[in-house]
Scaffold this motif. Structure first.
Motif, short mmCIF file in Angstrom:
data_model
loop_
_atom_site.label_atom_id
_atom_site.label_comp_id
_atom_site.label_asym_id
_atom_site.label_seq_id
_atom_site.Cartn_x
_atom_site.Cartn_y
_atom_site.Cartn_z
N LEU B 26 0.81 -1.39 -0.16
CA LEU B 26 -0.13 0.12 -0.12
C LEU B 26 0.85 1.51 -0.09
O LEU B 26 0.47 2.35 0.60
CB LEU B 26 -0.92 0.11 1.33
N GLY B 28 2.92 4.25 -2.48
CA GLY B 28 2.92 4.75 -3.67
C GLY B 28 1.39 4.85 -4.46
O GLY B 28 1.39 4.62 -5.60
N MET B 29 0.66 5.27 -3.76
CA MET B 29 -0.70 5.35 -4.17
C MET B 29 -0.73 6.48 -4.95
O MET B 29 -1.76 6.75 -5.76
CB MET B 29 -1.80 5.20 -3.17
N CYS B 30 -0.12 7.51 -4.62
CA CYS B 30 -0.42 9.04 -5.17
C CYS B 30 -0.10 8.77 -6.82
O CYS B 30 -1.10 9.20 -7.54
CB CYS B 30 0.44 10.04 -4.65
N VAL B 111 8.81 12.03 -2.79
CA VAL B 111 8.12 11.55 -1.59
C VAL B 111 7.45 10.24 -1.76
O VAL B 111 6.52 9.98 -1.09
CB VAL B 111 7.21 12.71 -0.93
N CYS B 113 6.68 6.80 -1.37
CA CYS B 113 7.22 6.14 -0.34
C CYS B 113 7.85 4.47 -0.64
O CYS B 113 8.71 4.15 0.09
CB CYS B 113 6.11 5.48 0.74
N PHE C 25 -5.02 14.04 -6.09
CA PHE C 25 -4.49 12.91 -5.34
C PHE C 25 -3.04 12.88 -4.55
O PHE C 25 -2.30 12.03 -4.50
CB PHE C 25 -4.07 11.79 -6.54
N ILE C 28 -2.50 10.94 -0.07
CA ILE C 28 -3.32 9.80 0.04
C ILE C 28 -2.95 8.59 1.20
O ILE C 28 -3.92 8.14 1.94
CB ILE C 28 -3.19 8.89 -1.23
N THR C 127 7.11 12.83 4.41
CA THR C 127 7.07 12.23 3.20
C THR C 127 5.54 12.32 2.64
O THR C 127 4.97 11.75 1.68
CB THR C 127 7.14 10.50 3.31
N CYS C 129 3.01 13.87 0.40
CA CYS C 129 2.93 14.48 -0.88
C CYS C 129 2.23 15.95 -0.97
O CYS C 129 2.75 16.50 -1.75
CB CYS C 129 2.28 13.67 -1.99
N LEU C 132 4.79 18.87 -0.75
CA LEU C 132 5.69 18.88 -1.77
C LEU C 132 4.77 19.58 -2.90
O LEU C 132 5.22 20.49 -3.67
CB LEU C 132 6.52 17.76 -2.15
#
Lengths: 360, 209, 268
Positions: B26, B28-30, B111, B113, C25, C28, C127, C129, C132
């Motif tokens: 779960l 790197g969902m962005c 960023v 993950c 997005f 998340i 971290t 998003c 940033l």
């Protein structure tokens, strides 16, 4: 103990510093290597469109220019691209870059106009993030092709129904009327601002081209432009070098689009010699021609002319409106009156010495 | 450090499905939601992530003996940021149109993950070969995840695949698929599907054993 | 007044219309991880808003004065044509890490009870998003080429703060829904991330309804200037209409009176 601790921190920090330095060097290298490519890509995006939007133009024969627009007191600089003919002198057309708010966010477009800034020759959407599948269709050829040959002196609106070719409106994309109208607004504003900016030079050029048609046989050296406060006036010389006529050009919105006229007074500025139509796109022009309306101005005195209803007989300083083309007739009458007023004022000023004749 | 634990081959395979960064960890969902509107953008993003992950892993693994505990994260972040900048510039230079479409999501790889996690868990402790194969495995797993979401969204949403029309002309494009709600729904349902398949396999291997 | 309306537009757009989580997005991971209970969610939202404000402030300063092409300090040191924008991402990530540290130290020292409620989230935010992303948006509007005005500090701060506010709104709504979901019979494979994403999809669908609000707001706040009537000093004409018929309604943009071009001073 503190000494050891301090040394420990230094030892730890050196790795970070070394890495930072080497990464910095790597980035500088990447920047030097790739920056030109990136700038070229950005430039290419715009220049690639020039041949597509301006028929006959070539990417390498383009001059970039800037013009300033006054928006509520704050001057904003805009860019335009002038496409030149192979001889390097004559202008084929212009391309403008414009942006504005769409339904979701900014839309950037490129607009191509012809050399006289009369017609739109093409529109291209550089960037948009409208609703996918609906508003995003504004980037499609089928939508943008509607803009080709639309008049740039008249606003273009996005209508819901299909438009006839002579209409100056386009058909909006179904369910994306706001995006479609946004593109129209952006194009309208861009050509209007640009047109206003180079108005003067285009009008002067057009007038110089049309005076020989108005007075057949007149050579270029006998046409002397004089710039006055409110526009351009021309002095026409006869063979002996004496003033033969005074010409002014003027324009106004007619019923359909802009009407451009040239009005000539005799040397004493007392009578109207001739009225010449430079450009018009009126719907009922055939009626106007048939009625000989424009010719009816010739010979009148250089005093305000009044237009009468079609059923009434015109008197000395009166002209008769054309049936079913009243608005066109009114516009022409007003243009003539205004041009005559300007010419008389100019001639009076020159004769009395108030106006320095700055011939160009 | 001795190589106790999975070998490089095993690490590679693990990254594909069993430890898939999106479906199992779960992470790197962005980007999975953002750039999967079409296969083109999704695969470009996968490529960029692969480049950054492999380079960062290899570099981190090379300097793993020099890393001190407090400055670890700092060093990872610095490394990743540098490689992301390089990837971004390369894209802008050679694939300008694509870089415009991806927009702010390339710098957001910093960023992501997935990358920091792999650096922390694997690369800072293992040799270069293992770190590299781990990176390749994870990148491929990430690419698979992106591809799964992107295919669904693109085929249903625009009727195309990699930009080529695959659905018949009469197919009404499900515009919602290409927009944010479609992204969320697709990923949520696919996640559920992955969990369900995993549960079935566990039950099978549980009862078989 | 113009400027205030622009700020309001930026605020509404960042918080609601183009919500960071539901439209762009970003953010998340905490959105899914920390949205189980409303109080935790609110704490996370507050932490993010704090950090995003500080990070936005610092990144604007760096971008405006050092990083953008033609920045004053860079030109001073390196000379004309200085372009340090390649260092942007590294600078931003350091700015974010320092902001997190700053906020953590500050809150732990001066607001211990606050620190108790959301202090634990702070290290996670590095971290995130969303922060940033806010910095990148600020960079997009500040590092513009010539011809456009770079955003001032006020606009950048408004974007940052209301981006955080939007994140808080989204995460609190999600937490409220998830608290209710605890009593529902969610299929096992969808429990956790799956159902959260699906609910987020429905939320995002709802927020799409706000699309176009900024356009209308813009029109309400700066209405198109009234169509100027053609000033005509021509004489009356017998039998002809005394005024030109009304042209088509003015083009929606402010002051766009294309059809009445002839009123301009240059043409007489």
């Amino acid at each position: 103990m503190a000494e050891a601790k301090k040394q420990n921190y230094l030892v730890q920090a050196w790795l970070v510093l070394v890495l930072a330095a080497s990464f910095g060097a790597a980035m500088a290298g990447v920047h030097i290597a790739l920056n030109d490519g990136i700038q070229a890509n950005k430039r290419k995006e715009t220049y690639d469109q020039i041949p597509k939007l301006i028929p006959g133009a070539r990417e390498d024969l383009v001059e970039e220019g800037q013009f300033t627009v006054d928006l509520d007191g704050a001057p904003v600089t805009r860019t335009y691209y002038k496409a030149l003919a192979p001889d390097g002198q004559a202008v084929i057309g212009y391309m403008l870059r414009a942006e504005g708010m769409g339904y979701v966010d900014k839309i950037e477009v490129l607009v191509g106009v012809d050399a006289k800034v009369k017609n739109i020759t093409g529109v291209y959407v550089l960037s948009q993030i409208e609703t996918p599948g609906l508003g995003s269709k504004i980037a499609s050829d089928s939508f943008l092709d509607q803009f080709v040959n639309k008049s740039s002196t008249r606003a273009i609106f996005a209508q819901k129904t299909a438009q006839k070719p002579e209409s100056n409106d386009i058909q909006a994309i179904a369910s994306a009327t706001i995006s479609s109208q946004s593109v129209c607004s952006i194009v309208n504003r861009a050509v209007r601002e640009f047109g206003d900016c180079i108005d003067a030079s285009v009008r002067r050029q057009t007038a110089l081209e049309n005076i020989p048609r108005m007075f057949p046989g007149v050579t270029d050296d006998r046409v002397k432009p004089i710039s006055v406060d409110r526009g351009l006036v021309f002095r026409i010389l006869d063979e002996s070098g004496e003033t033969a006529a005074w010409v002014a050009e003027d324009q106004r919105m007619g019923r359909w689009d802009r009407i451009d006229l040239l009005v000539a007074l005799d040397a004493a500025a007392e009578n109207i010699i001739k009225v010449h139509v430079v450009d018009q796109r009126e719907r009922w022009w055939k009626k106007v021609v048939k009625a000989g309306y424009v010719e009816s101005f010739a010979g009148k005195k250089a005093e305000p002319i009044v237009m009468v209803k079609p059923k009434m007989t015109p008197g000395d300083q009166q002209v008769q409106a054309v049936t079913k083309a009243t608005i066109t007739s009114t516009a022409i009458c007003r243009i003539v009156n205004r041009a005559v007023r300007r010419l008389k004022r100019t001639v009076a000023d020159i004769n009395s010495g108030k106006l320095e004749v700055k011939e160009q | 450090m001795s190589n106790d634990g999975p070998t490089s081959g095993e690490r590679f395979l693990r990254g594909l499905i069993p430890e898939n960064p999106v479906y199992r960890q779960l992470l790197g969902m962005c980007p999975t939601l953002a750039v999967t509107g079409g296969m083109n953008t999704a695969m470009t993003m996968a490529g960029a992530v692969a480049f950054v992950l492999i380079c960062a892993n290899v570099l981190t693994s090379l300097i793993r003996n020099l890393l001190k505990p407090h400055l670890r994260i700092l060093v990872f972040t610095l490394t990743i940021a540098t490689f992301v900048t390089i990837a971004d510039r390369l894209l802008a230079c050679y694939m300008y149109q694509m870089s415009k479409e991806l927009g702010p999501y390339i710098p957001l790889i910093i960023v992501n993950c997935v990358i920091i996690c792999r650096c922390e868990v694997c690369a800072s402790k293992q040799s270069v070969a293992i770190a590299a194969s781990d990176a390749v495995g994870q990148s491929l797993g990430f690419a698979l995840a992106l591809a799964s979401v992107a295919s669904v969204r693109e085929i249903l949403g625009s009727g195309t695949f990699f930009g080529l029309r695959v659905m018949p002309e009469a197919w009404p494009e499900w515009g919602i698929m290409v927009m944010p709600p479609g992204a969320f729904l697709t990923l949520g349902l696919l996640l559920g599907l992955a969990n369900w398949i995993g549960a079935i396999r566990e039950k099978k291997s549980g009862t078989a054993a | 007044m113009e400027h205030i309306s622009e700020l309001i537009l930026v605020a509404v757009s960042a918080a609601i219309i183009n919500n960071f989580v539901l439209h762009y997005f970003v953010g998340i991971c905490p959105f899914i991880g920390v949205s189980r209970r409303v109080d935790m969610a609110f704490g996370m939202g507050c932490a993010v808003t704090f950090v995003i404000t500080i990070a936005g402030l610092l990144s604007w300063i760096f971008t405006y004065y050092i990083l953008r092409p033609g920045a004053p300090l860079a030109v001073l040191v390196i000379g004309e044509g200085a372009d340090l924008s390649i260092l942007s991402y590294i600078v931003y990530i350091f700015v974010i890490a320092s902001s997190v540290q700053l906020v953590e130290m500050y809150v732990r020292k001066f607001f211990p009870p606050l620190y108790k409620s959301f202090g634990v989230f702070l290290p996670l935010i590095t971290t995130n998003c969303a922060i940033l992303f806010a910095c990148l948006e600020i960079m997009k509007y500040v590092a513009v080429g010539k011809g456009a005005d770079p955003w001032g500090l006020d606009t950048a701060l408004v974007l940052a703060i209301f981006g955080g506010v939007g994140f808080t709104i989204a995460i609190v709504i999600m937490a409220g829904i998830r608290e209710e979901l605890d009593y529902c019979d969610v299929p096992r494979s969808l429990r956790g991330a799956g159902i959260t994403l699906i609910v987020a999809g429905i939320l995002s669908l709802a927020f799409m309804g706000f699309g176009g609000v900024d356009r209308s707001l813009k029109e309400v706040m700066s209405p198109a200037k009234a169509a100027a009537v053609a000033v005509d000093d021509d004489e009356e004409y017998i039998g002809a209409p005394t005024t030109m018929p009304a042209a088509k309604p003015a083009d929606g943009d402010a002051g766009a009176e294309i059809t009445m071009k002839t009123q301009r001073g240059a043409v007489q």
